[in-house]
Scaffold this active site. Structure first.
Site, mmCIF file in Angstrom:
data_model
loop_
_atom_site.group_PDB
_atom_site.id
_atom_site.type_symbol
_atom_site.label_atom_id
_atom_site.label_comp_id
_atom_site.label_asym_id
_atom_site.label_seq_id
_atom_site.Cartn_x
_atom_site.Cartn_y
_atom_site.Cartn_z
ATOM 1 N N ASP A 104 -17.046 32.114 25.644
ATOM 2 C CA ASP A 104 -18.502 32.209 25.625
ATOM 3 C C ASP A 104 -18.996 33.349 26.513
ATOM 4 O OD1 ASP A 104 -21.171 30.947 25.002
ATOM 5 O OD2 ASP A 104 -21.199 30.728 27.183
ATOM 6 N N GLU A 161 -17.238 35.764 21.954
ATOM 7 C CA GLU A 161 -18.662 35.858 21.642
ATOM 8 C C GLU A 161 -19.184 37.046 22.450
ATOM 9 O OE1 GLU A 161 -23.006 33.809 22.167
ATOM 10 O OE2 GLU A 161 -21.462 33.758 23.690
#
Length: 721
Positions: free
Chosen positions: A404, A457
């Site tokens: 993330d 990401e």
């Protein structure tokens, strides 16, 4: 009979021990040249329980008892008995009779940032030492003045079990006999700023929130049944295999009738057949690591080695993943090394100093989320994070980690204004330590476990995210294509009458489609915080909204790149995702929502079974425009090639039926219709074609052409002869 003379304990050392500030309590406690000394806080009296009993005498103004057994035989690990203020008698083997349990080799590797499995010696580990059962506790806290283990077996009183510091390693350790799996514990740290009570960073299980204690766990005896899956994973060429990902949040996918969380076993019973029926190849779970705040969705993690206790124990998560694997479904876990929360019981200012984070807020604080940023240049922190990544792949058989917020790691000035950040040693804004860490963790995980994928990401134009470090890349396997996502959703939200002016949103992505190994994400981030659910984003009346959503699904699954779709969008949820409730399953009672669901199932099967749609997702030979210029009618068409087969995809982004629409094709024969998102079966108007014969009419640089009736707001997929 002459009294046995006991040497006097130095007052300064005694005070440091009682204050919990002694680096080596073993220097005073335990057996010393015939003298025995124990700490029994609050005891009325104490004695050695091994026959014959030896009375122990309290030192003035302290909880220290000592005595001299003389020539009486005592075992190496003797039993201490004491009577508490209420008159109850207790006994325990003296913890201060055992040698150090942490190997020097482990300490050396930790100091150098080269320990890939620090969780194997740090944390709490049930062990038998010298035929005595207990738990070895170990903690890295180099700036603490003293550390104690506190738990439900010692009244959470730090005076009972002070730990020893292992030289200059900063690691404190203690073997405590009699503690068993299931016990709750924390570490009590003495610092110049006061007393801190911290959960174990390396705990493998935690207390259900709002409790914040760590839980001792035994080594798992779970018997996996997914060996065939792991063998296939290692041998599969994932770059040329289909990969469609169903993203979900375990806490709100489904709930019990009373609103409670499903257990991991209940999730396995319901999720596995559902995902298998839909035809996704993988699931991606929003962070399952322990976290205190439900509304963080797991992205503010406090347990980097502990699955959340909301759904059960760690073996429950193993069961869920095992069942998915046995059904042929891979499992990707979201993992958050970018930042961590400020909760007082967790990593923040862990030993009274900025230990896991930077001390300077220009480096150590994240302005967007109010969280703290890891110090990737610190050797022990790097080992902590690499150990965490490997833990989920090795202990839980995860098939990949989606990392993330990578952009926030890469840039020192991420979300910071001038004066709020510090440049690197070259004067730039790149976080060089984070870059080095990402390259290393990707290399370690993917190198040690072929087929396990690291997925970024990453929302900027940072080059070569999915290229190997030796070419200057970061080493990830895959990267989310945020540009495709933003352009696609922007285009779909325009009224069809205006889409002709935004046609480049559909075509621009091909200019960079092969610069990275991309995943096309329609994720949870796009259906929260006022962004609306995918169905609600669509323009027009209800019929057009559903047609648009079916068209979006077909477009995503036929465009180059791996696929990701968040839960609820597969049947057209109207409302934004709410982490506190289950998604709107009753909508499947309505034909229009069942139609979206059926379309998604069919297009996922088509993608999975036709090599032309997945064999060359990262290579230009897998894609060919037929016509990308028909902005006036908002139609695009392209060929997909792979495995010696080809398919033609035609997308009509207006609610207007295009009759006898001519398209150039590469060869003669019958073009069979494989999928029509406007089929009445899906809730469409049933405009379509059984197929089309190629005519000897050159068109669009092709020697042959066909004519089709293009249904409104719909996708056609045809197989070439």
């Amino acid at each position: 009979m002459n009294a046995i003379r006991i040497p006097e304990l130095p007052a300064a050392e005694l005070r440091r021990l009682m204050d919990g500030r002694l680096y080596d309590p073993f220097a005073l406690l335990g057996r010393h040249a015939g003298l025995l000394r124990v700490c029994c806080p609050g005891a009325k009296r104490a004695w050695l329980g091994d026959a014959p009993a030896v009375p122990l005498h309290r030192l003035p103004d302290s909880d220290i008892f000592e005595g001299n057994p003389g020539d009486r035989f005592l075992p190496d690990h003797y039993t201490v008995c004491w009577q508490d203020a209420a008159g109850h008698t207790h006994q325990a083997i003296d913890a201060y009779t055992f040698l150090p349990q942490v190997a020097e080799f482990d300490l050396h590797l930790l100091r150098e940032g080269r320990h890939w499995h620090p969780q194997n010696f740090l944390g709490a580990h049930p062990r038998q030492v010298d035929d005595t059962d207990g738990v070895v506790f170990a903690l890295w806290a180099p700036n603490a003045q003293g550390v104690s283990v506190v738990g439900d077996w010692n009244g959470w009183d730090g005076r009972w079990h002070p730990m020893r510091c292992r030289g200059d390693s900063g690691v404190w350790e203690l073997f405590i006999p009699g503690v068993t799996a299931g016990a709750l514990y924390k570490f009590e740290l003495r610092t110049p700023g006061g007393l801190l009570l911290k959960a174990d960073p390396y705990a493998r299980a935690g207390e259900l929130r709002p409790g914040t204690a760590s839980r001792v766990t035994a080594n798992s005896t779970y018997r996996w049944g997914d060996q065939d899956w792991l063998t296939r994973r290692a041998d599969t060429d994932w770059r040329h295999a289909p990969m469609s990902i169903y993203e979900l949040h375990l806490g709100s996918w489904r709930r019990r009738p009373d609103g409670g969380f499903l257990s991991y076993a209940e999730l396995a019973d319901q999720l596995v057949p559902y995902v298998a029926d839909l035809g996704f190849t993988h699931v991606e779970l929003l962070p399952v690591m322990e976290h205190p705040y439900d509304a963080s969705w797991g992205y503010q993690c406090t347990g980097y080695f502990a699955p959340t206790s909301r759904h059960g124990d760690p073996d429950g998560l193993r069961l869920l993943i095992d069942r998915l694997h046995q059904a042929g479904i891979g499992v990707i876990l979201d993992w958050v090394p970018a930042h961590f929360p400020r909760d007082a019981h967790a990593l923040a200012r862990f030993d009274g100093t900025a230990l896991y984070e930077h001390d300077d807020p220009r480096l150590g604080e994240h302005p967007d989320w109010g969280t703290l940023v890891f110090n990737y240049g610190r050797a022990e922190v790097k080992s902590f994070l690499i150990g965490s990544a490997l833990h989920w792949v090795e202990a839980f058989h995860a098939d990949g980690l989606r990392v993330d917020a990578v952009a926030s790691m890469l840039y020192l000035d991420y979300s910071r204004q001038p004066g709020q950040w510090l440049p690197n040693r070259h004067g730039g804004n790149q976080n060089l330590e984070a870059v080095e860490f990402l390259r290393e963790v990707c290399g370690v995980v993917q190198g040690q476990h072929p087929g396990a994928l690291m997925i970024a990401e990453e929302s900027t134009a940072w080059p070569q995210v999915t290229r190997p470090p030796w070419t200057g890349g970061l080493g990830f396997a895959l990267k989310w294509n945020m540009g495709w996502m933003h352009d696609t959703l922007d285009y779909f939200q325009h009224d069809p009458v205006h889409r002709m002016y935004h046609h480049d949103r559909l075509t621009f992505g091909m200019l960079y489609a092969y610069t990275e190994n991309f995943v096309l994400p329609l994720s949870h981030d796009e259906v929260v915080h006022g962004k609306r659910a995918l169905l609600s984003k669509m323009p027009g009346d209800d019929w057009q909204k559903f047609a648009n959503l079916r068209l979006l699904h077909a477009y995503q699954f036929t465009f180059p790149g791996k696929k990701l779709l968040f839960m609820g969008n597969e049947f057209g949820q109207w409302t934004e995702w709410n982490h506190d409730t289950a998604i709107d399953w009753p909508l499947l009672d309505f034909d229009s929502h069942r139609g979206v669901h059926a379309l998604l199932r069919d297009v996922a099967r088509l993608y999975r079974e036709h090599p032309a749609l997945h064999r060359h997702e990262f290579e230009p030979q897998g894609f060919e425009w037929v016509d990308c210029h028909d902005a006036a009618q908002s139609v695009v068409s392209y060929l997909r090639h792979g495995g010696g087969r080809s398919v033609l995809v035609v997308l009509n982004f207006t609610p207007v039926v295009r009759h006898a629409y001519r398209l150039g094709v590469p060869r003669p024969g019958w073009y069979r219709e494989l999928l029509n998102s406007d089929s009445a079966y899906y809730g469409g108007s049933n405009v379509g074609n059984s197929g089309a014969h190629a005519q000897d009419i050159p068109w669009m640089s092709h020697p042959w052409s066909i004519t089709l009736n293009l249904p409104p707001l719909a996708a056609l997929v045809l197989e070439l002869p």
